[in-house]
Scaffold this active site. Structure first.
Site, PDB file in Angstrom:
ATOM      1  N   HIS A   1     103.029 -11.857 -39.452  1.00 24.18           N
ATOM      2  CA  HIS A   1     102.567 -11.538 -40.871  1.00 24.18           C
ATOM      3  C   HIS A   1     102.138  -9.938 -40.523  1.00 24.18           C
ATOM      4  O   HIS A   1     101.130  -9.728 -39.709  1.00 24.18           O
ATOM      5  CB  HIS A   1     101.307 -12.204 -41.214  1.00 24.18           C
ATOM      6  CG  HIS A   1     100.817 -11.823 -42.439  1.00 24.18           C
ATOM      7  ND1 HIS A   1     100.319 -12.699 -43.434  1.00 24.18           N
ATOM      8  CD2 HIS A   1     100.395 -10.683 -43.151  1.00 24.18           C
ATOM      9  CE1 HIS A   1      99.861 -12.039 -44.361  1.00 24.18           C
ATOM     10  NE2 HIS A   1     100.157 -11.059 -44.214  1.00 24.18           N
TER      11      HIS A   1
ATOM     12  N   GLU B   1     102.991  -7.381 -48.296  1.00 24.94           N
ATOM     13  CA  GLU B   1     102.765  -8.360 -47.048  1.00 24.94           C
ATOM     14  C   GLU B   1     104.489  -8.624 -46.989  1.00 24.94           C
ATOM     15  O   GLU B   1     105.184  -8.914 -47.628  1.00 24.94           O
ATOM     16  CB  GLU B   1     102.076  -9.356 -47.502  1.00 24.94           C
ATOM     17  CG  GLU B   1     100.685  -9.086 -47.567  1.00 24.94           C
ATOM     18  CD  GLU B   1      99.744 -10.134 -47.670  1.00 24.94           C
ATOM     19  OE1 GLU B   1     100.198 -11.518 -47.566  1.00 24.94           O
ATOM     20  OE2 GLU B   1      98.539 -10.088 -47.558  1.00 24.94           O
TER      21      GLU B   1
ATOM     22  N   GLY C   1      96.586 -19.456 -48.631  1.00 23.45           N
ATOM     23  CA  GLY C   1      97.197 -20.607 -48.204  1.00 23.45           C
ATOM     24  C   GLY C   1      97.189 -21.835 -49.021  1.00 23.45           C
ATOM     25  O   GLY C   1      97.601 -22.749 -48.801  1.00 23.45           O
TER      26      GLY C   1
ATOM     27  N   HIS D   1      96.170 -20.743 -42.860  1.00 27.77           N
ATOM     28  CA  HIS D   1      96.826 -19.711 -43.355  1.00 27.77           C
ATOM     29  C   HIS D   1      95.958 -18.646 -43.969  1.00 27.77           C
ATOM     30  O   HIS D   1      96.268 -17.822 -44.723  1.00 27.77           O
ATOM     31  CB  HIS D   1      97.589 -20.292 -44.675  1.00 27.77           C
ATOM     32  CG  HIS D   1      98.489 -21.363 -44.363  1.00 27.77           C
ATOM     33  ND1 HIS D   1      99.687 -21.087 -43.654  1.00 27.77           N
ATOM     34  CD2 HIS D   1      98.354 -22.656 -44.485  1.00 27.77           C
ATOM     35  CE1 HIS D   1     100.284 -22.250 -43.365  1.00 27.77           C
ATOM     36  NE2 HIS D   1      99.685 -23.509 -44.122  1.00 27.77           N
TER      37      HIS D   1
ATOM     38  N   LYS E   1     105.931 -23.140 -51.741  1.00 24.40           N
ATOM     39  CA  LYS E   1     104.940 -21.937 -52.203  1.00 24.40           C
ATOM     40  C   LYS E   1     104.485 -22.282 -53.829  1.00 24.40           C
ATOM     41  O   LYS E   1     105.392 -22.144 -54.560  1.00 24.40           O
ATOM     42  CB  LYS E   1     104.923 -20.707 -51.967  1.00 24.40           C
ATOM     43  CG  LYS E   1     105.062 -20.380 -50.398  1.00 24.40           C
ATOM     44  CD  LYS E   1     105.254 -18.963 -50.216  1.00 24.40           C
ATOM     45  CE  LYS E   1     105.355 -18.554 -48.795  1.00 24.40           C
ATOM     46  NZ  LYS E   1     105.683 -17.084 -48.578  1.00 24.40           N
TER      47      LYS E   1
ATOM     48  N   ARG F   1      95.262  -5.007 -54.609  1.00 24.90           N
ATOM     49  CA  ARG F   1      93.570  -4.606 -54.585  1.00 24.90           C
ATOM     50  C   ARG F   1      93.626  -4.071 -52.867  1.00 24.90           C
ATOM     51  O   ARG F   1      94.489  -4.022 -52.262  1.00 24.90           O
ATOM     52  CB  ARG F   1      92.880  -5.887 -54.408  1.00 24.90           C
ATOM     53  CG  ARG F   1      93.388  -7.051 -53.563  1.00 24.90           C
ATOM     54  CD  ARG F   1      92.414  -8.314 -53.578  1.00 24.90           C
ATOM     55  NE  ARG F   1      93.045  -9.356 -53.058  1.00 24.90           N
ATOM     56  CZ  ARG F   1      93.230  -9.743 -51.838  1.00 24.90           C
ATOM     57  NH1 ARG F   1      92.620  -8.658 -50.939  1.00 24.90           N
ATOM     58  NH2 ARG F   1      93.693 -10.747 -51.352  1.00 24.90           N
TER      59      ARG F   1
END
Length: 719
Positions: free
Chosen positions: A248, A315, A205, A275, A198, A332
């Site tokens: 997720h 998340e 994504g 993604h 990542k 946000r």
């Protein structure tokens, strides 16, 4: 001018305020600093965004009695958010970098308009540390978290270190400074394959790759670094353990300036393509109350760790045993925030505004109740059958479900508007609530069936197939859901005779009504030769129609028996059809009784296409086009490289005279925030490059013309 000032109409006031920022003479120097600006109540707010989120914020602001100021690019001069605002200012050309990302210009708009605050929505400047700091420096309230929280949570390696120290569960991985290939590869081996690469500044994504084996590590790393550098200007990577078939799950948190924090339960956003989320729901299916409390508590600890203020989303990635690990924090308002509002009876935009103006949170944790279930389906201009390729262009026809207490339509477009190549291809968000998951899901499918879009391909049919899938209905979701059930979600579409009968009879009736209308202006309105339904020389009129379902040709015969009764032959089958059409706001509504069974269809004709919307889905049939009007006939360049979608030419890889092989890259395009490489369809020599870098092109535009190299075997056979 005095007479203009006396005008009281709302349209005039809006048009008067719809000024180009360049005309104001306030850019550059001469700024005035308002030291106590942030301490004032908010009665006027600038929305530094566009589309559905700008409209969404305006609805709440107006309900609170707060005047709204829109900013817009030249491409958005007639956009819905511009018309809804009390004032609107043009801030630059279509490209976001020259308009919606111009920080100083937006600050100047706020000052000129006398607005106390700026709401950034999501995307654009919403998670921009520099902009949050600039707002504070210039005395304008930034409706969002402090810049320090944005900075800390914006770098994945930093955020994971902070979360680990705060006791928030994090997944095993490497977040170190040594970015050499050897070190990253060693860490991947230590963690154990499969791993996830990542970008530390990633999102959406971008800069993310799954590596299944050591053999493919170097290739995937190089690809992720290249994409990260292009998207974020930073190719620093982290390595994490890849969780197989993960979910997720994210938690909505809120903090105020007085140290109060709450969570508003979780959302499941597992079903994604590229993604990126496509359908969301709240609460997450199959989650126990114990897990729900653990998720919420961990999310609040995450917010407290960075002194968070306002709306944020923590998340998590969750495995099959419901163990969860911190993934990232979005500083946000999220696209999917309406599902949280539906299950909690709150208005999160109102909460944002109140918290930004210094008020305490409207509710305490024990006062927030979870009721029912909600889904949000994102309706995009894209083609699911072509790798979800985004599209752009005019919304020729747009009809939506009726809004009601349990159904919300969040949109920034109307019929006739364009989905712009410069921005996200989202058309709308359909948000549905009911007392439980199953009834909410049925209601979602029904509402999706009521959506009608003509002019662009959409993902509506795909969303219906997804929502009706047995595993989705059972709540068995994960981030691999689409590839896992690909064959089920992309079944072969077979055009039924019922739909063909509707199309054929509808076309005949439509032409008949058109002739009747034309006949009203003739000198002989009673001539039988202007009536499709009339008998001519005592014979029943039969029409032969040729329709196309994609590349499949369908031959139909329609015999008019009078009194709107038809005999329709489709292949070897024959049907008796009673048909009646009525013009409605949704287009032509066609009621047909086929062999005694009645059904209703909406039909819209666009050029040579017939679009039919039925209870069982939407269908498109095309009428034949004369050969001399086809693109191949007009261009004579069947071997040219063409644009698969509208977009902007980013880079040209070849020169005139270059020799290319099949598959060689010719042009890269940017459309809807994504990059696409157009490759040579066959060997040849580049003869002419038809567009420059930076040019905007429409779908089907010929980009590179080249002379095809003869295949030696074909040449030998022809001789």
């Amino acid at each position: 001018m005095a007479s203009l000032r006396a005008s009281k109409t709302l349209d005039f006031l809006r048009n008067l305020k719809r000024l180009d920022i360049a005309q104001l003479g306030i850019c550059g120097s001469g700024r005035r600093k308002l030291s106590n600006y942030a301490k004032q109540p908010i009665d006027k707010i600038v929305i530094a965004n566009r589309g559905e989120i700008a409209c969404r914020i305006m609805h709440t602001a107006k309900r609170l009695g707060i005047r709204t100021v829109a900013v817009y690019s030249e491409a958005d001069h007639n956009a819905l958010h511009v018309h809804l605002a009390d004032e609107a200012y043009c801030i630059g050309p279509p490209a976001a970098s020259e308009s919606y990302l111009r920080q100083n210009t937006i600050i100047e708009v706020a000052k000129h308009a006398g607005a106390q605050a700026i709401h950034p929505g999501y995307g654009f400047l919403s998670e921009n540390t520099d902009f949050a700091e600039l707002c504070e420096k210039e005395g304008v309230i930034f409706v969002g978290p402090p810049a320090s929280a944005i900075r800390d949570m914006g770098i994945k390696s930093t955020s994971k270190s902070i979360m680990s120290a705060a006791g928030v569960p994090i997944i095993e991985g490497y977040h170190g400074d040594d970015q050499s290939v050897d070190r990253l590869k060693q860490e991947a081996a230590r963690i154990g394959y499969p791993v996830m690469i990542k970008a530390v500044r990633g999102g959406g994504g971008k800069g993310m790759r799954i590596v299944m084996t050591e053999a493919e590590f170097n290739t995937q790393l190089e690809s992720a670094q290249s994409e990260a550098m292009k998207s974020f200007g930073d190719d620093v990577m982290l390595i994490e353990k890849y969780v197989d078939t993960p979910r997720h799950v994210e938690v909505q948190v809120f903090g105020d300036k007085h140290g109060n924090y709450v969570y508003l339960f979780e959302r499941d956003c597992s079903v994604q393509r590229r993604h990126q989320k496509i359908i969301e729901e709240a609460p997450a299916p199959g989650i126990t109350e114990e897990v729900r409390r653990s998720l919420g508590t961990a999310a609040v600890r995450a917010a407290q760790a960075v002194n968070y203020v306002g709306a944020g989303t923590v998340e998590f990635i969750m495995d099959k045993d419901h163990k969860f690990f911190f993934m990232e924090m979005n500083t946000r308002l999220q696209v999917e925030h309406p599902v949280t509002e539906m299950i909690t009876g709150t208005d999160l935009v109102e909460w944002q505004i109140r918290v930004a103006s210094g008020e305490t949170l409207p509710l305490k944790q024990d006062e927030i109740k979870l009721t029912g279930h909600a889904f949000e389906a994102r309706i995009y201009a894209e083609d699911p059958n072509n790798s979800f390729m985004p599209g752009a262009g005019p919304l020729v026809h747009l009809s939506t479900p009726e809004a009601e207490p349990g159904v919300r339509i969040e949109t920034g477009v109307r019929q006739g508007d364009d989905v712009s190549v410069h921005y996200d291809p989202m058309i709308a968000k359909l948000v549905v609530w009911s007392s439980d998951r199953q009834s909410a899901l049925k209601k979602t499918v029904s509402a999706l069936r009521d959506y009608q879009v003509v002019g662009l391909k959409t993902n509506i049919e795909f969303l219906v197939d997804l929502a009706k899938h047995p595993q989705f209905q059972a709540g068995n979701v994960n981030t691999d859901f689409i590839p896992q059930y690909y064959d089920d979600l992309f079944p072969p579409k077979i055009m039924s005779d019922n739909v063909i009968c509707h199309a054929a009879v509808g076309l005949v009736l439509w032409q008949q009504e058109k002739l009747i209308t034309q006949n009203q202006f003739t000198e002989d309105p009673f001539s039988p030769f202007t009536w499709c339904a009339g008998h001519r020389i005592n014979e029943i009129m039969t029409r032969k129609l040729r329709l196309y379902d994609g590349d499949t040709e369908i031959n139909v015969e329609v015999s008019n028996n009078g009194s709107r009764s038809f005999l329709v032959r489709v292949g070897d089958a024959q049907y008796t059809v009673l048909g009646q059409c009525d013009q409605t706001p949704k287009g032509l509504t066609l009621t047909c009784t086929i062999d005694g069974v009645q059904s209703t269809t909406s039909m819209v004709r666009q050029h040579n296409s017939l679009h039919l919307f039925t209870l069982n889905g939407s269908h498109e049939l095309t009428l034949p086009v004369p050969k001399f009007l086809t693109p191949e006939a007009s261009s004579g360049a069947a071997s040219d490289a063409v644009a698969p979608m509208p977009g902007v030419v980013e880079k040209i890889f070849v020169q005139e005279g270059s020799e290319v092989e099949a598959g060689d890259p010719l042009v890269s395009m940017i459309a809807m925030k994504m990059e696409y490489i157009i490759r040579a369809p066959r060997p040849g020599t580049v003869e002419k490059i038809l567009f420059r870098e930076g040019a905007s092109v429409m779908k089907g535009s010929h980009l590179v013309h080249f002379t095809q190299t003869e295949d030696p075997e074909e040449e030998a056979e022809s001789s």
